[in-house]
Design a protein around this motif. Structure first.
Motif, PDB file in Angstrom:
ATOM      1  N   LYS A  63      12.477 -50.872  11.869  1.00 19.62           N
ATOM      2  CA  LYS A  63      12.717 -49.754  12.783  1.00 19.62           C
ATOM      3  C   LYS A  63      14.018 -49.041  12.420  1.00 19.62           C
ATOM      4  N   ALA A  64      15.051 -49.807  12.110  1.00 20.61           N
ATOM      5  CA  ALA A  64      16.337 -49.216  11.726  1.00 20.61           C
ATOM      6  C   ALA A  64      16.208 -48.401  10.437  1.00 20.61           C
ATOM      7  N   GLU A  65      15.428 -48.895   9.476  1.00 22.51           N
ATOM      8  CA  GLU A  65      15.245 -48.166   8.218  1.00 22.51           C
ATOM      9  C   GLU A  65      14.465 -46.880   8.444  1.00 22.51           C
ATOM     10  N   MET A  66      13.469 -46.912   9.301  1.00 20.47           N
ATOM     11  CA  MET A  66      12.717 -45.700   9.617  1.00 20.47           C
ATOM     12  C   MET A  66      13.661 -44.646  10.203  1.00 20.47           C
ATOM     13  N   GLU A  67      14.515 -45.068  11.113  1.00 16.14           N
ATOM     14  CA  GLU A  67      15.447 -44.128  11.741  1.00 16.14           C
ATOM     15  C   GLU A  67      16.477 -43.628  10.732  1.00 16.14           C
ATOM     16  N   ARG A  68      16.933 -44.491   9.843  1.00 16.59           N
ATOM     17  CA  ARG A  68      17.904 -44.092   8.824  1.00 16.59           C
ATOM     18  C   ARG A  68      17.310 -43.017   7.907  1.00 16.59           C
ATOM     19  N   ILE A  69      16.089 -43.232   7.450  1.00 16.43           N
ATOM     20  CA  ILE A  69      15.427 -42.245   6.582  1.00 16.43           C
ATOM     21  C   ILE A  69      15.225 -40.934   7.330  1.00 16.43           C
ATOM     22  N   ARG A  70      14.764 -41.029   8.582  1.00 13.81           N
ATOM     23  CA  ARG A  70      14.510 -39.829   9.376  1.00 13.81           C
ATOM     24  C   ARG A  70      15.790 -39.019   9.555  1.00 13.81           C
ATOM     25  N   LYS A  71      16.874 -39.702   9.893  1.00 14.02           N
ATOM     26  CA  LYS A  71      18.142 -38.994  10.100  1.00 14.02           C
ATOM     27  C   LYS A  71      18.689 -38.429   8.796  1.00 14.02           C
ATOM     28  N   ARG A  72      18.589 -39.196   7.712  1.00 13.17           N
ATOM     29  CA  ARG A  72      19.066 -38.693   6.428  1.00 13.17           C
ATOM     30  C   ARG A  72      18.292 -37.442   6.023  1.00 13.17           C
ATOM     31  N   ALA A  73      16.996 -37.427   6.310  1.00  8.11           N
ATOM     32  CA  ALA A  73      16.158 -36.271   5.972  1.00  8.11           C
ATOM     33  C   ALA A  73      16.416 -35.098   6.920  1.00  8.11           C
ATOM     34  N   GLY A  74      16.873 -35.396   8.130  1.00  5.48           N
ATOM     35  CA  GLY A  74      17.088 -34.329   9.099  1.00  5.48           C
ATOM     36  C   GLY A  74      15.793 -33.758   9.645  1.00  5.48           C
ATOM     37  N   VAL A  75      14.799 -34.633   9.832  1.00  9.04           N
ATOM     38  CA  VAL A  75      13.520 -34.187  10.387  1.00  9.04           C
ATOM     39  C   VAL A  75      13.376 -34.743  11.804  1.00  9.04           C
ATOM     40  N   THR A  76      12.476 -34.150  12.565  1.00 12.45           N
ATOM     41  CA  THR A  76      12.246 -34.593  13.934  1.00 12.45           C
ATOM     42  C   THR A  76      11.421 -35.886  13.933  1.00 12.45           C
ATOM     43  N   VAL A  77      11.402 -36.526  15.090  1.00 10.03           N
ATOM     44  CA  VAL A  77      10.590 -37.731  15.247  1.00 10.03           C
ATOM     45  C   VAL A  77       9.117 -37.403  14.997  1.00 10.03           C
ATOM     46  N   VAL A  78       8.666 -36.282  15.509  1.00  9.61           N
ATOM     47  CA  VAL A  78       7.267 -35.876  15.321  1.00  9.61           C
ATOM     48  C   VAL A  78       6.969 -35.646  13.841  1.00  9.61           C
ATOM     49  N   GLN A  79       7.855 -34.955  13.134  1.00 10.63           N
ATOM     50  CA  GLN A  79       7.646 -34.710  11.709  1.00 10.63           C
ATOM     51  C   GLN A  79       7.600 -36.028  10.934  1.00 10.63           C
ATOM     52  N   PHE A  80       8.516 -36.938  11.246  1.00 10.50           N
ATOM     53  CA  PHE A  80       8.506 -38.233  10.567  1.00 10.50           C
ATOM     54  C   PHE A  80       7.205 -38.971  10.863  1.00 10.50           C
ATOM     55  N   ASP A  81       6.802 -38.991  12.126  1.00 10.28           N
ATOM     56  CA  ASP A  81       5.564 -39.686  12.496  1.00 10.28           C
ATOM     57  C   ASP A  81       4.346 -39.107  11.782  1.00 10.28           C
ATOM     58  N   ARG A 121      -0.254 -37.408   7.487  1.00  4.96           N
ATOM     59  CA  ARG A 121      -0.753 -36.118   7.943  1.00  4.96           C
ATOM     60  C   ARG A 121      -0.032 -34.989   7.225  1.00  4.96           C
ATOM     61  N   ALA A 122      -0.640 -33.850   7.172  1.00  3.45           N
ATOM     62  CA  ALA A 122      -0.060 -32.690   6.498  1.00  3.45           C
ATOM     63  C   ALA A 122       1.110 -32.137   7.292  1.00  3.45           C
ATOM     64  N   LEU A 123       2.147 -31.780   6.561  1.00  2.00           N
ATOM     65  CA  LEU A 123       3.341 -31.158   7.129  1.00  2.00           C
ATOM     66  C   LEU A 123       3.634 -29.884   6.361  1.00  2.00           C
ATOM     67  N   SER A 124       4.454 -29.038   6.948  1.00  3.18           N
ATOM     68  CA  SER A 124       4.888 -27.855   6.214  1.00  3.18           C
ATOM     69  C   SER A 124       5.864 -28.282   5.115  1.00  3.18           C
ATOM     70  N   VAL A 125       6.214 -27.344   4.270  1.00  2.00           N
ATOM     71  CA  VAL A 125       6.991 -27.630   3.069  1.00  2.00           C
ATOM     72  C   VAL A 125       8.361 -28.229   3.371  1.00  2.00           C
ATOM     73  N   GLN A 126       9.128 -27.597   4.242  1.00  2.00           N
ATOM     74  CA  GLN A 126      10.521 -28.002   4.444  1.00  2.00           C
ATOM     75  C   GLN A 126      10.684 -29.462   4.868  1.00  2.00           C
ATOM     76  N   PRO A 127       9.973 -29.963   5.876  1.00  2.00           N
ATOM     77  CA  PRO A 127      10.162 -31.375   6.220  1.00  2.00           C
ATOM     78  C   PRO A 127       9.717 -32.335   5.111  1.00  2.00           C
ATOM     79  N   ARG A 128       8.687 -31.955   4.361  1.00  2.00           N
ATOM     80  CA  ARG A 128       8.267 -32.826   3.251  1.00  2.00           C
ATOM     81  C   ARG A 128       9.326 -32.870   2.172  1.00  2.00           C
ATOM     82  N   GLU A 129       9.914 -31.710   1.838  1.00  2.00           N
ATOM     83  CA  GLU A 129      10.988 -31.683   0.839  1.00  2.00           C
ATOM     84  C   GLU A 129      12.153 -32.559   1.291  1.00  2.00           C
ATOM     85  N   LYS A 130      12.516 -32.454   2.551  1.00  2.00           N
ATOM     86  CA  LYS A 130      13.620 -33.243   3.087  1.00  2.00           C
ATOM     87  C   LYS A 130      13.327 -34.740   3.010  1.00  2.00           C
ATOM     88  N   LEU A 131      12.099 -35.112   3.327  1.00  2.00           N
ATOM     89  CA  LEU A 131      11.743 -36.535   3.279  1.00  2.00           C
ATOM     90  C   LEU A 131      11.733 -37.066   1.846  1.00  2.00           C
TER      91      LEU A 131
END
Length: 107
Positions: A48-66, A72-82
């Motif tokens: 759980k901590a690693e999931m949150e660390r990656i999400r925060k480092r990427a700067g994406v929302t919880v919904v985008q990470f989920d 699931r398909a995402l728009s370009v910017q959140p995928r690039e960040k991840l």
């Protein structure tokens, strides 16, 4: 472009899940395999901590990470960040992400 490279939503899902699983095992079972149920809560907490660390480092929302976590398909910017948060340089692979889970080679 490196032959065989894949930057689909399904591949992003696989990279995210592998990174999280590795973090869980490395935090709780350094240098060994998971073997006892009593260590499971610590393993789950590390994941759980690693999931949150990656999400925060990427700067994406919880919904985008989920959405990425589920492949699931995402728009370009959140995928690039991840991908960047996972340490993947898309330019090195000669790849441009396009909308909703697709990607193309840069000519």
């Amino acid at each position: 472009m490196i032959e065989g490279a894949d930057f689909s939503s399904e591949m992003l899902k696989g990279f995210l899940r592998a990174r999280v699983e590795m973090a869980g095992y490395n935090a709780v079972f350094p240098g060994q395999h998971a073997s006892t149920k009593k260590q499971r809560p610590a393993f789950d907490a590390a994941r759980k901590a690693e999931m949150e660390r990656i999400r925060k480092r990427a700067g994406v929302t919880v919904v985008q990470f989920d959405l990425a976590w589920m492949g699931r398909a995402l728009s370009v910017q959140p995928r690039e960040k991840l991908w960047r948060a996972l340490g993947v340089d898309l330019d090195l692979y000669g790849v441009k992400l396009v909308d909703y889970g697709k990607w193309e080679k840069i000519q």
